[in-house]
Design an enzyme around this catalytic site. Structure first.
Site, short mmCIF file in Angstrom:
data_model
loop_
_atom_site.label_atom_id
_atom_site.label_comp_id
_atom_site.label_asym_id
_atom_site.label_seq_id
_atom_site.Cartn_x
_atom_site.Cartn_y
_atom_site.Cartn_z
N TRP A 1 0.25 6.25 -2.03
CA TRP A 1 1.17 5.84 -0.98
C TRP A 1 1.85 7.06 -0.36
O TRP A 1 2.07 7.12 0.84
CB TRP A 1 2.19 4.87 -1.57
CG TRP A 1 3.18 4.31 -0.60
CD1 TRP A 1 3.19 4.45 0.76
CD2 TRP A 1 4.29 3.49 -0.92
NE1 TRP A 1 4.26 3.78 1.30
CE2 TRP A 1 4.95 3.17 0.30
CE3 TRP A 1 4.81 2.99 -2.11
CZ2 TRP A 1 6.10 2.38 0.34
CZ3 TRP A 1 5.95 2.21 -2.07
CH2 TRP A 1 6.58 1.90 -0.85
N ARG B 1 -4.08 3.72 -5.21
CA ARG B 1 -4.24 4.53 -4.01
C ARG B 1 -2.92 5.24 -3.73
O ARG B 1 -1.85 4.74 -4.09
CB ARG B 1 -4.68 3.69 -2.81
CG ARG B 1 -3.74 2.55 -2.43
CD ARG B 1 -4.22 1.83 -1.19
NE ARG B 1 -3.32 0.76 -0.79
CZ ARG B 1 -3.28 0.26 0.45
NH1 ARG B 1 -4.08 0.74 1.39
NH2 ARG B 1 -2.45 -0.73 0.75
N GLN C 1 0.44 -9.49 -3.11
CA GLN C 1 0.68 -8.12 -2.66
C GLN C 1 2.09 -7.69 -3.03
O GLN C 1 3.06 -8.41 -2.80
CB GLN C 1 0.48 -8.01 -1.14
CG GLN C 1 0.66 -6.59 -0.62
CD GLN C 1 0.25 -6.44 0.83
OE1 GLN C 1 -0.41 -7.30 1.40
NE2 GLN C 1 0.61 -5.32 1.44
N ASP C 2 2.20 -6.48 -3.62
CA ASP C 2 3.51 -5.90 -3.98
C ASP C 2 4.26 -6.75 -4.99
O ASP C 2 5.44 -7.05 -4.82
CB ASP C 2 4.38 -5.69 -2.73
CG ASP C 2 3.84 -4.59 -1.83
OD1 ASP C 2 2.78 -4.03 -2.16
OD2 ASP C 2 4.47 -4.32 -0.80
N GLN D 1 3.38 -8.62 1.91
CA GLN D 1 4.33 -8.09 0.93
C GLN D 1 5.32 -9.17 0.48
O GLN D 1 6.04 -9.74 1.32
CB GLN D 1 5.10 -6.90 1.51
CG GLN D 1 4.24 -5.69 1.82
CD GLN D 1 3.77 -5.65 3.26
OE1 GLN D 1 3.59 -6.68 3.89
NE2 GLN D 1 3.59 -4.44 3.78
N THR E 1 10.44 -5.35 2.66
CA THR E 1 9.81 -5.54 1.35
C THR E 1 10.87 -5.48 0.25
O THR E 1 10.83 -6.27 -0.71
CB THR E 1 8.75 -4.46 1.11
OG1 THR E 1 7.76 -4.53 2.14
CG2 THR E 1 8.07 -4.64 -0.24
N ASP F 1 -1.79 -3.32 -4.07
CA ASP F 1 -0.65 -2.47 -4.47
C ASP F 1 0.32 -3.23 -5.36
O ASP F 1 1.54 -3.14 -5.19
CB ASP F 1 0.09 -1.95 -3.23
CG ASP F 1 -0.81 -1.22 -2.26
OD1 ASP F 1 -1.88 -0.74 -2.69
OD2 ASP F 1 -0.44 -1.12 -1.08
#
Length: 583
Positions: free
Chosen positions: A489, A487, A397-398, A375, A330, A419
């Site tokens: 991590w 949320r 995502q990310d 990601q 990532t 996220d």
């Protein structure tokens, strides 16, 4: 490249060894008659405050003859940890020529980059540890060094084999030693502050409103751009504040990037390569309108004080499409990424002056890999005192990786799904628009995933005076997808939303579990004076770590003035903790 890295490490190791010898010599000279029982008691009483007390005691006991005070413990623990990091870096570098597939190589190269950065962070901490005014700096650098180790380990998730095993061996106890340094430093210094519970008001925490925008005290800070007045943190020097506000037409850039050839270079990559290393002067790179598809642009750790200016959101576009499906970590998927720390040569002679690092203005960063590639980072920031102003950051995502150190985002548009703002920086997003997009079928949107691992890290995500909105593709389908504010991590995940608009696409519970009951009693998730149809608190989660913030003092801890660079080293000014909040 490997040889150059090793040469840099040997220089750092020699310098740190001299620092260590001088420290031990000074301690021994001043306390040659120190009672060993007293020293052992001191070690025990200090190490109980750490997350890893046995490791703490074992690492300090060999130096007990030289330990008389907690300040001695701080110096010795820092030096022991720096040497441990040096051994880890040298051991990891030793296998640079080993054959690796692309996924393993991505994880391995990220580790080398992060470990080398940690060496600088630890060396800077040692150089500044006796400077009371640098207390928040040291806490930031130690927090970042711990994050670097964790990111290195996480890069090998799901991988097996010799390289993974070798790196695990090199990193044994490194993150834990940094954690102990942070705890010992926290409990051994004055004006200890605690973000984990209800804060204690202290007269030393007073702030001038001028600390926020560099002027005189004119009342409360405006969080709206409609006022016509822009406010920036004090650690932006006057020149940089001016540069953030001046129109492009009157700025004289050092480097111009233009795809049509009417500039210094045609590509951003060439411009970054040409920029000076370890510069104390701001280097301005003006990137003219166009879509720059250059695949994983990176500002190296020695390319300090760079400022990128574009022609506006949607006009100057830095684009990439890499994802974890390309056998990358990532960390390495970022369309644009940076990791910047001043060199050990400058840090260890005199502590560096506070100044901004990476700055971006009027640009778009996009990762177009799409929701099905999971990601895929658009922008990764790991520079201290970083500013991203009037930019769009677009992905799924990310999207935005706020990796480490102190960061400030203002008037940015950030788009994503899962996220999509994540990392372990101490970051304030102010007057930004955060757009949840339509995710894949059966997915849930989570705006944040903050990964604070240690209770003494000064990190977290503060979202202040922002707008939590649904992007057009989600707006028409919001009944089919749930969107949550965040949320956890990591165990001590910390995220706060203050005085922000929350749209009706946000689930009434507000927050989502990561995995069953993980971190629900250790996280810190707070909401303060938010408004809009999604801000109702009646059905919010009942986790022990979730709180509705009602006090101005507690809320003020997460403003630009206090959260990004702290209060323990600022001059006493007499101004209340309301500075930085809209009233």
């Amino acid at each position: 490249m490997a040889l150059l890295v090793l040469q840099n490490f040997l220089l750092l190791l020699l310098l740190s060894l001299l620092l260590f010898i001088n420290t031990i010599h000074a301690l021994s000279s001043s306390s040659s008659s120190t009672d060993s029982t007293h020293a052992q008691t001191l070690i025990t009483n200090t190490c109980i405050h750490t997350q890893h007390p046995n490791l703490c005691s074992n690492s300090l006991l060999p130096f007990s003859h030289s330990l008389a005070t907690r300040a001695d413990l701080v110096h010795v623990s820092f030096n022991v940890t720096l040497h441990r990091a040096g051994k880890a870096f040298m051991g990891a570098s030793a296998i640079a020529n080993t054959a690796m597939d692309s996924r393993v190589r991505s994880a391995y190269s990220a580790c080398l980059e992060l470990l080398e950065d940690s060496l600088d962070l630890l060396a800077r901490s040692i150089a500044s540890v006796s400077n009371a005014a640098a207390r928040e700096d040291v806490t930031t650098w130690l927090s970042a060094a711990m994050t670097n180790s964790d990111t290195c380990v996480e890069g090998f998730d799901g991988l097996k084999g010799f390289v993974r095993d070798h790196i695990d061996d090199q990193l044994t106890n490194l993150s834990e030693l940094v954690s102990n340094c942070l705890a010992i430093y926290t409990v051994s210094g004055p004006n200890v502050k605690d973000f984990s519970g209800v804060p204690i008001q202290n007269k030393r925490r007073r702030l001038l409103f001028s600390d926020i925008h560099g002027g005189s005290d004119h009342g409360h800070e405006s969080s709206s751009s409609s006022s016509g007045v822009e406010y920036f943190p004090r650690w932006l020097r006057r020149r940089e504040r001016r540069l953030l506000q001046l129109p492009v037409s009157v700025i004289r850039p050092d480097i111009v990037v233009s795809q049509d050839g009417n500039g210094t270079y045609r590509t951003i990559r060439e411009a970054i390569k040409a920029a000076p290393q370890q510069s104390d002067r701001k280097t301005i790179i003006y990137v003219k309108a166009g879509r720059y598809e250059e695949s994983n642009l990176k500002v190296g750790r020695k390319k300090t004080n760079l400022m990128f200016i574009g022609d506006g959101k949607g006009k100057t576009i830095i684009s990439g499409g890499k994802s974890v499906f390309d056998n990358l970590t990532t960390f390495h998927t970022a369309a644009f990424g940076n990791i910047q720390t001043e060199s050990h040569q400058s840090c260890c002679t005199t502590p560096p002056a506070s100044g901004s690092g990476f700055i971006a203005r009027d640009m778009t960063f996009v990762n177009w890999a799409g929701p099905y590639k999971h990601q895929a980072v658009a922008l990764r920031v790991g520079a201290d005192h970083a500013v991203v102003y009037r930019c769009s950051i677009i992905g799924y995502q990310d999207t935005l990786y706020v990796h480490s150190q102190r960061q400030f985002f203002r008037e940015c548009d950030i788009y994503g799904t899962v996220d999509f703002i994540f990392g372990n920086a101490a970051v304030v997003l102010q007057n930004c628009s955060l757009y949840a997009r339509k995710p894949m079928d059966f997915q849930k949107n989570t705006i944040t995933a903050q990964n604070r691992k240690d209770p003494n890290q000064n990190t977290g995500i503060s979202i202040h005076a922002c707008r939590i909105l649904a992007a057009p593709d989600l707006q028409v389908a919001k009944g089919n997808f749930s969107t949550y504010l965040g949320r956890p991590w990591k165990l001590y995940s910390r995220t706060v939303l203050m005085q922000s608009y929350i749209g009706d696409h946000v689930h009434p519970r507000g927050w989502l579990e990561w995995n069953a009951t993980f971190a629900l009693d250790t996280l810190y998730y707070g909401e303060y004076m938010n408004y809009g149809p999604g801000s109702a608190l009646g059905q919010r989660v009942k986790w022990p770590g979730y709180r509705v913030i009602t006090g101005l003092v507690e809320a003020s801890k997460f403003t630009v003035s206090q959260f990004i660079f702290g209060t323990s080293w600022l001059p006493s000014t007499g101004v209340t903790f309301l500075a930085g909040l809209s009233v």
